[in-house]
Design an enzyme around this catalytic site. Sequence first.
Site, PDB file in Angstrom:
ATOM      1  N   LYS A   1       0.834  -1.217   0.000  1.00 52.28           N
ATOM      2  CA  LYS A   1       0.000   0.000   0.000  1.00 52.28           C
ATOM      3  C   LYS A   1       0.864   1.260   0.000  1.00 52.28           C
ATOM      4  CE  LYS A   1      -2.430  -1.011   3.766  1.00 52.28           C
ATOM      5  NZ  LYS A   1      -1.928  -2.338   4.195  1.00 52.28           N
TER       6      LYS A   1
ATOM      7  N   ARG B   1      11.369  -1.372  11.601  1.00 54.55           N
ATOM      8  CA  ARG B   1       9.978  -1.113  12.008  1.00 54.55           C
ATOM      9  C   ARG B   1       9.554  -2.141  13.070  1.00 54.55           C
ATOM     10  NH1 ARG B   1       4.548  -0.239   8.287  1.00 54.55           N
ATOM     11  NH2 ARG B   1       3.207  -1.253   9.788  1.00 54.55           N
TER      12      ARG B   1
ATOM     13  N   ARG C   1      -1.206  -9.371  13.318  1.00 49.82           N
ATOM     14  CA  ARG C   1      -1.713  -8.371  12.363  1.00 49.82           C
ATOM     15  C   ARG C   1      -2.477  -9.048  11.226  1.00 49.82           C
ATOM     16  NH1 ARG C   1       3.705  -5.671  10.985  1.00 49.82           N
ATOM     17  NH2 ARG C   1       2.598  -4.308   9.549  1.00 49.82           N
TER      18      ARG C   1
END
Length: 197
Positions: free
Chosen positions: A14, A135, A146
């Site tokens: 994305k 991250r 997730r």
Amino acid sequence: MLNLVIFGAPGSGKGTQSAKLIDSYGLHHISTGEVLRAEIARGTDLGKLADSYISKGNLIPDDLMIRILDDLLPSLMADGRGVVFDGFPRTIPQAEALEGLLLKHGTELHGVIGLEVPEEELVARMLRRGAETGRADDNEETIKNRLGVYHTQTQPLQAYYMEKNKYMPVEGTGVVDEIFGRIAGHIEKRTGHRPRK
Ligand code: AMP
């Protein structure tokens, strides 16, 4: 004006495709994940609260997330070009709220680009990103949660937007520019907009 949602599982690309969209169509970009990570980096109260959800791979509560978006939207809407929504909505209540917020600004959502990527590839991409960028939520245990959260809370949006005839499925594997070509084809077919470069 062109308002798009870029939709897909974590690791589906994305962010990468958003960068190409804003550049090629002259759009604004809002990544709710980036907004929250910036708050965490600044050590704000909102950041501390957000971190307690993000670090476990859970979603920030809808009312808080919607309020954050409501606050950011006026500046994104001001010049009438349009916005790429990246990582929002992630639940049906968020999608309903987005519809209301866009209506408040006298506009609407023109399409949802759904990046479709097999699960093994998602995991491999996130582990790679974790190693390259540090991250914090790109670790094996959080990734697992997730993906679970995505399937239960976010994936239902696919059917929601299909029903509204807004969903554009895009095969999200292969070369970045090829994937973008597929996206641009969908956008032109649906809205008539072409990349400005
Ligand atoms: P992302 O960068 O989009 O992968 O988002 C990273 C994390 O931020 C997610 O795993 C959630 O914990 C949180 N987050 C981002 N966007 C949202 C949203 N729209 N609703 C709830 N939580 C979100």
